[in-house]
Design a protein around this motif. Structure first.
Motif, PDB file in Angstrom:
ATOM      1  N   ASP A   1      11.081  55.037  23.930  1.00  0.00           N
ATOM      2  CA  ASP A   1      10.789  55.204  25.376  1.00  0.00           C
ATOM      3  C   ASP A   1      10.685  54.273  26.296  1.00  0.00           C
ATOM      4  N   PHE A   2      10.213  53.000  25.546  1.00  0.00           N
ATOM      5  CA  PHE A   2       9.883  51.744  26.412  1.00  0.00           C
ATOM      6  C   PHE A   2      11.406  51.173  26.410  1.00  0.00           C
ATOM      7  N   LEU A   3      11.909  51.219  25.239  1.00  0.00           N
ATOM      8  CA  LEU A   3      13.508  50.500  25.216  1.00  0.00           C
ATOM      9  C   LEU A   3      14.340  51.249  26.106  1.00  0.00           C
ATOM     10  N   ARG A   4      14.354  52.634  26.588  1.00  0.00           N
ATOM     11  CA  ARG A   4      15.205  53.056  27.381  1.00  0.00           C
ATOM     12  C   ARG A   4      14.435  52.849  28.628  1.00  0.00           C
ATOM     13  N   LEU A   5      13.213  52.773  28.925  1.00  0.00           N
ATOM     14  CA  LEU A   5      12.732  52.339  30.279  1.00  0.00           C
ATOM     15  C   LEU A   5      13.206  51.080  30.893  1.00  0.00           C
ATOM     16  N   SER A   6      13.478  50.190  29.798  1.00  0.00           N
ATOM     17  CA  SER A   6      14.003  48.771  30.337  1.00  0.00           C
ATOM     18  C   SER A   6      15.195  48.864  31.135  1.00  0.00           C
ATOM     19  N   SER A   7      16.143  49.791  30.610  1.00  0.00           N
ATOM     20  CA  SER A   7      17.444  49.953  31.279  1.00  0.00           C
ATOM     21  C   SER A   7      17.396  50.809  32.689  1.00  0.00           C
ATOM     22  N   LEU A   8      16.235  51.335  33.031  1.00  0.00           N
ATOM     23  CA  LEU A   8      16.022  51.979  34.095  1.00  0.00           C
ATOM     24  C   LEU A   8      15.463  51.414  35.338  1.00  0.00           C
ATOM     25  N   LEU A   9      14.833  50.152  34.885  1.00  0.00           N
ATOM     26  CA  LEU A   9      13.929  49.452  35.725  1.00  0.00           C
ATOM     27  C   LEU A   9      14.789  48.342  36.652  1.00  0.00           C
ATOM     28  N   PRO A  10      14.210  48.077  37.943  1.00  0.00           N
ATOM     29  CA  PRO A  10      15.040  47.193  38.778  1.00  0.00           C
ATOM     30  C   PRO A  10      14.854  46.044  38.242  1.00  0.00           C
ATOM     31  N   SER A  11      15.622  44.697  38.498  1.00  0.00           N
ATOM     32  CA  SER A  11      15.834  43.682  37.771  1.00  0.00           C
ATOM     33  C   SER A  11      14.545  42.695  38.199  1.00  0.00           C
ATOM     34  N   ASN A  12      13.727  43.019  39.049  1.00  0.00           N
ATOM     35  CA  ASN A  12      12.584  42.137  39.194  1.00  0.00           C
ATOM     36  C   ASN A  12      11.406  42.843  38.408  1.00  0.00           C
TER      37      ASN A  12
ATOM     38  N   SER B   1      14.914  43.461  18.069  1.00  0.00           N
ATOM     39  CA  SER B   1      15.856  44.550  18.482  1.00  0.00           C
ATOM     40  C   SER B   1      15.547  44.707  20.102  1.00  0.00           C
ATOM     41  N   VAL B   2      14.472  43.943  20.814  1.00  0.00           N
ATOM     42  CA  VAL B   2      14.001  44.382  21.966  1.00  0.00           C
ATOM     43  C   VAL B   2      15.096  43.703  23.018  1.00  0.00           C
ATOM     44  N   PRO B   3      15.487  44.411  24.224  1.00  0.00           N
ATOM     45  CA  PRO B   3      16.374  43.864  25.053  1.00  0.00           C
ATOM     46  C   PRO B   3      16.006  42.696  25.900  1.00  0.00           C
ATOM     47  N   PRO B   4      16.685  42.038  26.722  1.00  0.00           N
ATOM     48  CA  PRO B   4      16.089  40.765  27.321  1.00  0.00           C
ATOM     49  C   PRO B   4      15.071  40.976  28.580  1.00  0.00           C
ATOM     50  N   ASN B   5      14.933  42.143  28.825  1.00  0.00           N
ATOM     51  CA  ASN B   5      14.125  42.232  29.936  1.00  0.00           C
ATOM     52  C   ASN B   5      12.631  42.916  29.193  1.00  0.00           C
ATOM     53  N   ILE B   6      12.648  42.635  28.036  1.00  0.00           N
ATOM     54  CA  ILE B   6      11.331  43.045  27.263  1.00  0.00           C
ATOM     55  C   ILE B   6      10.761  41.884  26.569  1.00  0.00           C
ATOM     56  N   THR B   7       9.583  41.326  26.987  1.00  0.00           N
ATOM     57  CA  THR B   7       9.040  40.159  26.087  1.00  0.00           C
ATOM     58  C   THR B   7       8.119  40.653  24.971  1.00  0.00           C
ATOM     59  N   GLY B   8       8.379  40.420  23.565  1.00  0.00           N
ATOM     60  CA  GLY B   8       7.728  41.289  22.776  1.00  0.00           C
ATOM     61  C   GLY B   8       6.794  40.052  22.055  1.00  0.00           C
ATOM     62  N   ILE B   9       5.394  40.595  22.037  1.00  0.00           N
ATOM     63  CA  ILE B   9       4.393  39.626  21.448  1.00  0.00           C
ATOM     64  C   ILE B   9       3.814  40.368  20.098  1.00  0.00           C
ATOM     65  N   LYS B  10       3.708  39.484  19.048  1.00  0.00           N
ATOM     66  CA  LYS B  10       3.134  40.077  18.000  1.00  0.00           C
ATOM     67  C   LYS B  10       1.464  40.727  17.978  1.00  0.00           C
ATOM     68  N   ARG B  11       0.896  39.688  18.391  1.00  0.00           N
ATOM     69  CA  ARG B  11      -0.431  40.105  18.705  1.00  0.00           C
ATOM     70  C   ARG B  11      -1.204  38.998  19.483  1.00  0.00           C
TER      71      ARG B  11
ATOM     72  N   LEU C   1       5.121  32.199  29.291  1.00  0.00           N
ATOM     73  CA  LEU C   1       5.960  33.251  29.007  1.00  0.00           C
ATOM     74  C   LEU C   1       7.465  33.169  29.701  1.00  0.00           C
ATOM     75  N   GLN C   2       7.518  32.125  30.784  1.00  0.00           N
ATOM     76  CA  GLN C   2       8.720  32.035  31.573  1.00  0.00           C
ATOM     77  C   GLN C   2       9.207  33.152  32.323  1.00  0.00           C
ATOM     78  N   ILE C   3       8.142  33.694  32.975  1.00  0.00           N
ATOM     79  CA  ILE C   3       8.191  34.658  33.825  1.00  0.00           C
ATOM     80  C   ILE C   3       7.836  34.205  35.296  1.00  0.00           C
ATOM     81  N   GLU C   4       8.961  34.459  36.223  1.00  0.00           N
ATOM     82  CA  GLU C   4       8.866  34.076  37.637  1.00  0.00           C
ATOM     83  C   GLU C   4       7.849  34.726  38.251  1.00  0.00           C
ATOM     84  N   ASP C   5       7.469  34.223  39.194  1.00  0.00           N
ATOM     85  CA  ASP C   5       6.046  34.499  40.234  1.00  0.00           C
ATOM     86  C   ASP C   5       6.480  35.966  40.861  1.00  0.00           C
TER      87      ASP C   5
END
Length: 220
Positions: A67-78, A93-103, A43-47
């Motif tokens: 709410d998840f979309l709004r939450l993503s803009s409130l979280l720290p960068s890590n 439509s998901v922002p960069p700091n959300i990784t979306g998975i179909k299933r 998923l290319q997510i750093e440790d």
């Protein structure tokens, strides 16, 4: 399946009938803490990035997608959010700091996501007794949920966390405060073992049906 739903029934035309609460259960042999070391890399997510997980069979406004979309803009960068169950359109439509998975392809894969997450977040606005909360706990992952429906009943124990519906600032504060320690993971797993083993819940149904059949035979 929840005390909340029992209370709703008591307000309906069924209020004069007896109501029994039997919680939902899950297969605790399938949902266990199982770390997949390749999952983050794929998923290319750093440790050093902390993962927050949301799971739904269908993502709607009632499940808290906005709410998840709004939450993503409130979280720290890590922090990074992973949402499982998104459609192709929603993925666009998901922002960069959300990784979306179909299933996920298997239960084991889903358990790996639960296990990897620092926190499972359930921002549902309506739910009777969500099994996703239980699945996360069984994998040793703490849950943050809105105080809606039967959802908070599942996390009503030391290490469970609830916030008022729509209070994303409280979600952020709680997320930052939680540290997924070995002790907390064991507490979550113990909660699932004591209360949500599907075999135990099946026995409750069996005993209830047996009691009803005996009562009918005596009445007959």
């Amino acid at each position: 399946p929840s005390r909340w739903l029992k209370e709703e029934v008591s307000k309906s035309f069924l209020k004069n009938y007896p109501t029994i609460v039997i919680n939902n259960g899950i297969n605790l042999d399938q949902f266990v803490n199982q770390q997949d070391l390749t999952l983050r890399r794929n998923l290319q997510i750093e440790d050093d990035v902390k993962v927050l997980l949301g799971v739904a069979s269908v993502w709607t406004a009632a499940k808290g997608l906005q709410d998840f979309l709004r939450l993503s803009s409130l979280l720290p960068s890590n922090y990074r959010i992973i949402l499982i169950g998104l459609t192709s359109t929603q993925l666009k439509s998901v922002p960069p700091n959300i990784t979306g998975i179909k299933r996920t392809e298997t239960v084991g894969e889903l358990a790996s996501y639960y296990s990897m997450a620092e926190v499972f977040i359930n921002l549902t606005y309506e739910d009777t007794f969500p099994t996703t909360n239980i699945e996360a706990l069984a994998c040793g992952t703490p849950v943050i949920t809105y105080k809606t429906g039967g959802s908070p009943e599942i996390v009503d124990f030391p290490g469970g966390f609830t916030v008022e519906k729509g209070d994303l600032d409280a979600v952020v504060r709680q997320v930052i405060k939680i540290e997924k320690t070995k002790v907390l993971s064991e507490t979550c797993r113990k909660r699932a073992e004591l209360s949500y083993n599907q075999d135990d819940r099946f026995q409750e149904y069996y005993k209830l049906y047996k009691k009803m059949l005996s009562a009918n035979c005596l009445a007959g």
